[in-house]
Motif scaffolding. Structure first.
Motif: not given
Length: 787
Positions: A567-590
């Motif tokens: 019953g409602y007209r809604i517009g939207g967009k989702s996002g999922t970003s990687e915290k690349l500046d806090e990433y250390t190789e071997g660790q799980e991406m946040k």
């Protein structure tokens, strides 16, 4: 007549010389006179110079010293202005409280007087051969006073005893004491005939909504000055101007009669009336709190609700929040438990860090990679430059895109294949937007990035807004451009994001967000009123209309999107970003999960952004899964509140949910006829001719075709069943499970017709015992990994 020095009478000196004594010559006498005269002149000059300094140069200083000696001053504290929400609900106000203080020197004198009185009584009794009565033991009296005050003022007894022996004539025992407690203390000491203890009126800041909008409102310090938030930003308006009573003093320092005094009345502070609405603030805080708990969000969550046309902020929240009445208490239970395990300097450092963090407004003071929500701006820029043809353009996705020899992947590693622009936006396809970014080029991309306000602070009327961190045009490579085009290279604040998003869908105008609608003085005069500030036209109305239509298409998707509200007209967009500046190789991406949406889609009056910083990867981390369903819940609550009601298509109207009517105390025939007319089924329990109770209760919402249990006999024990675990089931599977138990179902969120929609939440937890006929609300969600 003058005489030569040689002819002057020198007989006295001649005698001295005759006696062998060296007498001063006339020249020596002359020199002595000159020296004395010069010294006297210098002394006179010094006096004149000092008189000039005192009377002219340093007049103010010595006038103040004289006034301090001749006049006494008493401060009249100004009442701090209140803060109200858009509906007039108080968010902060000041009330009279009291300081309890002691004159330590006078107290000791009074104790000495008590002791002397005891000795006099004892001496009189001894003289008359009697036993002394009414002897007051000073040590016991001190002990009783310390015990009494410690209990009344919530202090340690040792602190009270320390005050007894303090230096000086004024020592505050406790501040911000409520009137009833202050009155009890005054009565206590009146009964003891002690005047060394007294109270003085002051003010205390109260926050009746406690943690609601805490990081927005801010709080005051012990001196009553604003700290953080609006309390700090508008301190000059809120504080007012203290008054004073200036009275003449006699030579002994005592005040002279009242006729020798002048009163300068205090000017009470002005009050703030906000655009923020406590109802919408509550809906937002409730949703992001539930989201943060459900997905174990590690680095806090925040949300903003705003009018995209004016910039008025309706709600702004950070989770966890804190209690404004006790801002130094760590409000988050997990953080508090972690602190309890520490000690010493480690505890002190961790506590201070936690306290500072909980006071910070995440929506304006922290930057993040926006991820796919940023595609709104890439799209707007490309449409404005006529670089996308909706009818003829197609975008191919193989799962990655190569730029300058570097492969950059899509969220769908197997690729989306050939897509239209609308499909690429719905799929949140990174390769498609990298191609669009390269069509724009560095210069045009940077032009629109700046145009949307992403290189500058928004200018919101709050302290602590930080600047974005972005790649300048002169150093941006095509790889940077490709990453920037889908929101993975530049870091911005949530307030920058929602303000720029508003420009993309409000007709292309960049407005300044704000929280204070008007400032009203103590006499009711408006001293400051906000007017919408349009900074610039970023894109055309035509381009903005296209963006609205495309974002509405993302949500509509045949009713299959997690944000869909019937019953409602809604517009939207989702996002999922990687915290690349806090990433250390071997660790799980946040990750950071977010969602920006608006309504009504054809003429937006409200826009919302919700962000979760580091949801638990083991549960989910995509914005479309973590955030969207909660945004949908908030939208479904605030749209009717703002006066927007659902408008159904014929198909939607036929399938809409039904509100259960009140049929209790009606005849059975009348009740069943009413339910038949509404398309509801019913089950009759008992042999009576009228309905004595029903389940679900009136006002409950159930799907058309649902069943209402009608009880026709008093004291009928309703049948109880156990709610099954429905998480992960399709709508059809959940419906079958509930129907078999005689329970009603209502689905929300992604359309139940979508085969990929699964139950994400259920209103009654599995294992709960409920009455047959109870409504179980199910939130449906698609495990969408498109952004």
């Amino acid at each position: 007549m003058s005489f030569p020095l040689e002819t002057m009478d020198n007989k006295p000196y001649d005698k001295l010389r005759a006696s062998g004594v060296n007498a001063p010559t006339a020249k020596m006498k002359f020199r002595t006179n000159v020296v004395i005269q010069i010294a006297m002149m210098l002394f006179a000059c010094a006096i004149i110079i000092n008189l000039f300094k005192v009377s002219v140069v340093q007049n103010k200083k010595y006038e103040a010293l004289a006034n301090n000696y001749h006049f006494g001053t008493m401060r009249l504290e100004a009442q701090r202005g209140a803060i109200y929400d858009a509906t007039g609900t108080p968010l902060a106000w000041s009330a009279t409280v009291y300081n309890v203080y002691i004159d330590p020197q006078l107290f000791r004198e009074e104790m000495d007087d008590v002791q002397k009185n005891n000795e006099s009584k004892q001496a009189a009794a001894d003289k008359n051969g009697k036993t002394a009565t009414d002897i007051v033991d000073v040590a016991t009296l001190r002990e009783n006073i310390a015990t009494y005050l410690a209990g009344k003022l919530n202090l340690q007894k040792a602190d009270i005893e320390k005050a007894f022996d303090a230096d000086g004539r004024y020592y505050i025992l406790q501040t911000q004491v409520e009137k009833n407690v202050a009155d009890e203390i005054e009565n206590y000491f009146d009964n003891l005939n002690l005047v060394s203890f007294a109270t003085e009126a002051t003010t205390r800041r109260y926050y009746p909504q406690e943690e609601l909008a805490a990081s927005v409102i801010g709080f005051t310090n012990g001196d009553g000055d604003g700290q953080y938030g609006l309390e700090y930003q508008y301190n000059n308006y809120l504080a007012g101007v203290d008054g004073r009573i200036v009275s003449a003093q006699a030579a002994n320092g005592e005040e002279m009669p009242y006729r020798y005094s002048t009163t300068y009345e205090a000017q009470n502070g002005s009050s703030l009336y906000l655009t923020l609405d406590t109802t919408m603030q509550y809906y937002l805080e409730k949703a992001i709190g539930e989201m943060a708990v459900k997905f174990n969000v590690q680095q806090r969550a925040c949300g903003i609700i705003m009018n995209p046309k004016t910039g008025a902020i309706y709600a702004m929240a950070t989770y966890p929040s804190f209690d404004l009445n006790n801002p130094s208490d760590i409000y988050d239970t997990a953080t508090s438990r972690a602190l309890d395990s520490l000690s010493g300097q480690e505890y002190s450092d961790a506590y201070l860090a936690a306290r500072e963090t909980q006071w910070k407004n995440k929506a304006i003071s922290e930057i993040y990679y926006p991820g796919s929500v940023f595609k709104v701006f890439t799209s707007a820029a490309a449409f404005e430059e006529n670089l996308i043809d909706l009818q003829n353009d197609s975008f191919y996705c193989s799962g990655y895109f190569t730029v300058m020899g570097e492969k950059i992947g899509c969220s769908n590693r197997s690729g989306h294949g050939t897509q239209t622009f609308t499909q690429a936006l719905t799929n949140s396809c990174n390769p498609a937007f990298m191609e669009i970014g390269l069509r724009l080029g560095v210069e045009k991309f940077s032009y629109y990035f700046k145009g949307f306000g992403l290189t500058e602070k928004t200018g919101i009327d709050l302290p602590g807004e930080v600047a974005s961190l972005y790649i300048p045009e002169d150093t941006m490579s095509n790889v940077d451009l490709a990453s920037s085009s889908f929101g993975q290279a530049n870091k911005i604040t949530p307030i920058q994001m929602i303000t720029a998003y508003s420009a993309a869908i409000n007709g292309g105008k960049l407005v300044t967000p704000y929280l204070v609608q008007e400032v009203v003085d103590a006499d009711g005069n408006i001293v400051m009123e906000h007017e919408t500030e349009e900074k610039r036209q970023v894109i055309s109305e035509e381009t903005s209309k296209t963006i609205r239509e495309q974002l509405e298409a993302v949500v509509e998707g045949n009713g299959g999107h997690n944000a869909y509200i019937q019953g409602y007209r809604i517009g939207g967009k989702s996002g999922t970003s990687e915290k690349l500046d806090e990433y250390t190789e071997g660790q799980e991406m946040k990750y950071v999960a977010s969602y920006g949406c608006f309504a009504p889609a054809d003429d937006p009056e409200v826009i919302m952004l919700i962000m979760a910083d580091e949801p638990d990867n083991s549960i989910a981390y995509y914005g479309s899964t973590v955030v969207v369903s909660y945004a949908r819940t908030v939208m479904s609550e605030i749209l009717p509140y703002l006066g927007f009601y659902p408008e159904y298509t014929d198909e939607e109207y036929a399938d809409r949910n039904v509100t259960v009517p009140l049929v209790q105390e009606k005849s059975l025939d009348s009740a069943t006829a009413t339910l038949d007319d509404m398309g509801l089924s019913y089950e009759v329990v008992g042999e009576g001719s009228s309905v004595v109770s029903q389940c679900p209760k009136t006002g409950s919402v159930i799907e058309k075709g649902g069943t209402v249990i009608l009880y026709t006999e008093e004291n009928t024990e309703p049948e109880v069943v156990e709610v099954p675990n429905l998480i992960g089931l399709s709508a059809a599977e959940a419906n079958t499970a509930l129907t078999q138990l005689g329970l009603n179902i209502v689905t929300m969120g992604a359309s139940s017709d979508n085969a990929d929609a699964k139950v994400q939440f259920q209103s009654e937890p599995a294992g709960t015992s409920v009455e047959v006929g109870t409504v179980i609300n199910l939130t449906m969600s698609i495990n969408d990994q498109s952004g």
